[in-house]
Structures are given as structure tokens and as C-alpha cells.
Design an enzyme around this catalytic site. Sequence first.
Site, mmCIF file in Angstrom:
data_model
loop_
_atom_site.group_PDB
_atom_site.id
_atom_site.type_symbol
_atom_site.label_atom_id
_atom_site.label_comp_id
_atom_site.label_asym_id
_atom_site.label_seq_id
_atom_site.Cartn_x
_atom_site.Cartn_y
_atom_site.Cartn_z
ATOM 1 N N GLU A 1 -8.393 -9.297 -12.472
ATOM 2 C CA GLU A 1 -7.435 -9.024 -11.406
ATOM 3 C C GLU A 1 -6.600 -10.270 -11.133
ATOM 4 O OE1 GLU A 1 -5.637 -7.281 -9.812
ATOM 5 O OE2 GLU A 1 -6.566 -5.953 -8.372
ATOM 6 N N ASN B 1 -10.002 -2.861 -1.808
ATOM 7 C CA ASN B 1 -9.880 -1.413 -2.067
ATOM 8 C C ASN B 1 -9.591 -1.093 -3.535
ATOM 9 O OD1 ASN B 1 -10.289 -0.139 0.481
ATOM 10 N ND2 ASN B 1 -8.340 -0.985 1.163
ATOM 11 N N THR B 2 -8.693 -1.847 -4.142
ATOM 12 C CA THR B 2 -8.329 -1.569 -5.537
ATOM 13 C C THR B 2 -9.561 -1.660 -6.429
ATOM 14 O OG1 THR B 2 -6.143 -2.535 -5.162
ATOM 15 C CG2 THR B 2 -6.828 -2.272 -7.467
ATOM 16 N N LEU B 3 -10.306 -2.769 -6.291
ATOM 17 C CA LEU B 3 -11.446 -2.965 -7.186
ATOM 18 C C LEU B 3 -12.588 -2.014 -6.900
ATOM 19 C CD1 LEU B 3 -11.468 -6.804 -7.729
ATOM 20 C CD2 LEU B 3 -10.880 -5.005 -9.350
ATOM 21 N N GLY C 1 -0.300 -6.853 -12.107
ATOM 22 C CA GLY C 1 -0.438 -8.251 -11.708
ATOM 23 C C GLY C 1 -1.266 -9.141 -12.617
ATOM 24 N N ASP D 1 -7.807 -8.753 -2.383
ATOM 25 C CA ASP D 1 -7.347 -8.836 -0.995
ATOM 26 C C ASP D 1 -8.290 -7.989 -0.133
ATOM 27 O OD1 ASP D 1 -5.503 -9.501 1.063
ATOM 28 O OD2 ASP D 1 -4.335 -7.715 0.696
ATOM 29 N N THR D 2 -7.946 -6.750 0.200
ATOM 30 C CA THR D 2 -8.857 -5.902 0.987
ATOM 31 C C THR D 2 -10.087 -5.517 0.166
ATOM 32 O OG1 THR D 2 -7.817 -3.826 0.293
ATOM 33 C CG2 THR D 2 -6.920 -4.902 2.267
ATOM 34 N N ASP E 1 3.505 -10.368 -7.709
ATOM 35 C CA ASP E 1 4.873 -10.013 -7.327
ATOM 36 C C ASP E 1 5.059 -9.868 -5.825
ATOM 37 O OD1 ASP E 1 3.317 -7.545 -7.124
ATOM 38 O OD2 ASP E 1 5.243 -6.552 -6.817
HETATM 39 P P1 IMP Z 1 -6.503 -4.933 -2.516
HETATM 40 O O1 IMP Z 1 -6.722 -3.546 -3.013
HETATM 41 O O2 IMP Z 1 -6.144 -4.921 -1.056
HETATM 42 O O3 IMP Z 1 -7.635 -5.875 -2.819
HETATM 43 O O4 IMP Z 1 -5.176 -5.447 -3.178
HETATM 44 C C1 IMP Z 1 -5.140 -6.094 -4.390
HETATM 45 C C2 IMP Z 1 -3.730 -6.049 -4.911
HETATM 46 O O5 IMP Z 1 -2.789 -6.325 -3.880
HETATM 47 C C3 IMP Z 1 -3.491 -7.108 -5.968
HETATM 48 O O6 IMP Z 1 -3.785 -6.638 -7.253
HETATM 49 C C4 IMP Z 1 -2.017 -7.411 -5.798
HETATM 50 O O7 IMP Z 1 -1.249 -6.521 -6.570
HETATM 51 C C5 IMP Z 1 -1.749 -7.145 -4.327
HETATM 52 N N1 IMP Z 1 -1.750 -8.391 -3.537
HETATM 53 C C6 IMP Z 1 -2.632 -8.758 -2.581
HETATM 54 N N2 IMP Z 1 -2.339 -9.963 -2.063
HETATM 55 C C7 IMP Z 1 -1.241 -10.382 -2.719
HETATM 56 C C8 IMP Z 1 -0.455 -11.591 -2.665
HETATM 57 O O8 IMP Z 1 -0.694 -12.546 -1.895
HETATM 58 N N3 IMP Z 1 0.607 -11.635 -3.521
HETATM 59 C C9 IMP Z 1 0.927 -10.639 -4.391
HETATM 60 N N4 IMP Z 1 0.210 -9.514 -4.492
HETATM 61 C C10 IMP Z 1 -0.865 -9.382 -3.660
HETATM 62 MG MG MG Z 2 1.093 -6.138 -6.797
#
Ligand code: IMP
Ligand code: MG
Length: 182
Positions: A99, A106-108, A44, A103-104, A159
Site C-alpha cells: 500500500e 478500511n481499504t486494507l 497509489g 489511513d482509516t 495523489d
Molecule cells: P484508508 O482506507 O482510509 O486506510 O485509506 C487508504 C487510502 O487513502 C490510500 O491508499 C490512499 O489512496 C488514500 N490516502 C490516505 N491518506 C492519504 C494521504 O495523506 N495522501 C494521499 N492519499 C491518501
Molecule cells: Mg488515493
Amino acid sequence: MHKDIEEIRFSTDMIVRRIREIGKLITQDYKNSKDLLFVGILKGSFVFAADIIRAVDLDCDIDFMEASSYGAGTESRGVVEIKKDVTLPVENRDIIVLEDIVDTGNTLLSVKKLLLAKGARSIKICSLFDKPSRRVVEMDVDYYGFKIGNEFIVGYGLDYAEKYRNLPYVGIHKPEVYENKD
Ligand code: IMP
Ligand code: MG
């Protein structure tokens, strides 16, 4: 405008102007760092990463990691898979993780743990978008482009089921795009 998009939320112009501002902030904050490494999170962040590094007027390296916490849909699975690790050395370096959207968190969280375990001197987070209301783990975003609510956006690298990364703006889908998919 793409036929699946209902509304443009962030135009190319808005995004580019904001990235220039962030670039100036980073340039100021890291002017005394001799060893700045950007780590973009694939896929992304690749569009944002390309813009941000050109907005930073400092010597720096760039590397990428691939992490995935999402399936094909719009809900996080909460499990983060590191599909590609960095290849450049990390030890004693000042790192800015790039990034597309937090969102949550978790990824970071997983990415930060991994980079700290490799001996990073400092780690800051720079994300084009931030969805603070969705956080399930503590994750501060040091530099962000725009904060948004609980909505799903696509374009500029972001995406939905691997599509729309190439849109030069960020928008919201028409509801029927999800309905037809799920
Ligand atoms: P996290 O681990 O929940 O913080 O997710 C982060 C990842 O979720 C981002 O790098 C995106 O790939 C995906 N993501 C979260 N929200 C969106 C959105 O609104 N549109 C597209 N991708 C998202
Ligand atoms: Mg994605």
C-alpha cells in the site's frame, strides 16, 4: 520543487534508503517461503511496489488490485470499492499486500477479507506510510516506511485528486491548493 508543494517531507534519497531496509527484512522473513505473492493496491502503490520488489532478493510473483475509498478530496468515504481483482491464484500462498499509505484502515480490511476468502495461507501488510492516529478499524502494518501524523501528503504515487503521483519526493501542499478545490 513543484509550484503547489510547500515543503518536502521525505526526499527521494530517504525513501529509497528506507525501501532497501524493508526489502532486506522481507528477504530475511520470507526466505523459507516457496510461494510469495505481492499484491499492490492501485493506484497509489505502483511506485512503491516497483521499488520494493526490486529490493527483495527472492523469487516472487506480483499482481495488483484496485481499491478506492476516497473521492476526489482528502477525506475517506469509508466505503471501499474493489474496482479490479487479482488475476493470479491466491490459494495457499504467502501474500504481502503493498500500500502507499494506511489511513482509516478500511481499504486494507476489505482487501484482507477478500484475499482470505480466496484461501491465502498468510497475509502481511507493507505500506510506505502509516497514519496510526487516523485508524477507525484495527489494522496492523507489518512493514512500514514512515509513520506520519494527521496530515495529507502527496508524491511518490500518492495523489490529491489524481495529481502529483509523479513527484519523485513526498511533500505537503500549499494550503491554497485545497482552498481552490473545495
Ligand atoms: P484508508 O482506507 O482510509 O486506510 O485509506 C487508504 C487510502 O487513502 C490510500 O491508499 C490512499 O489512496 C488514500 N490516502 C490516505 N491518506 C492519504 C494521504 O495523506 N495522501 C494521499 N492519499 C491518501
Ligand atoms: Mg488515493
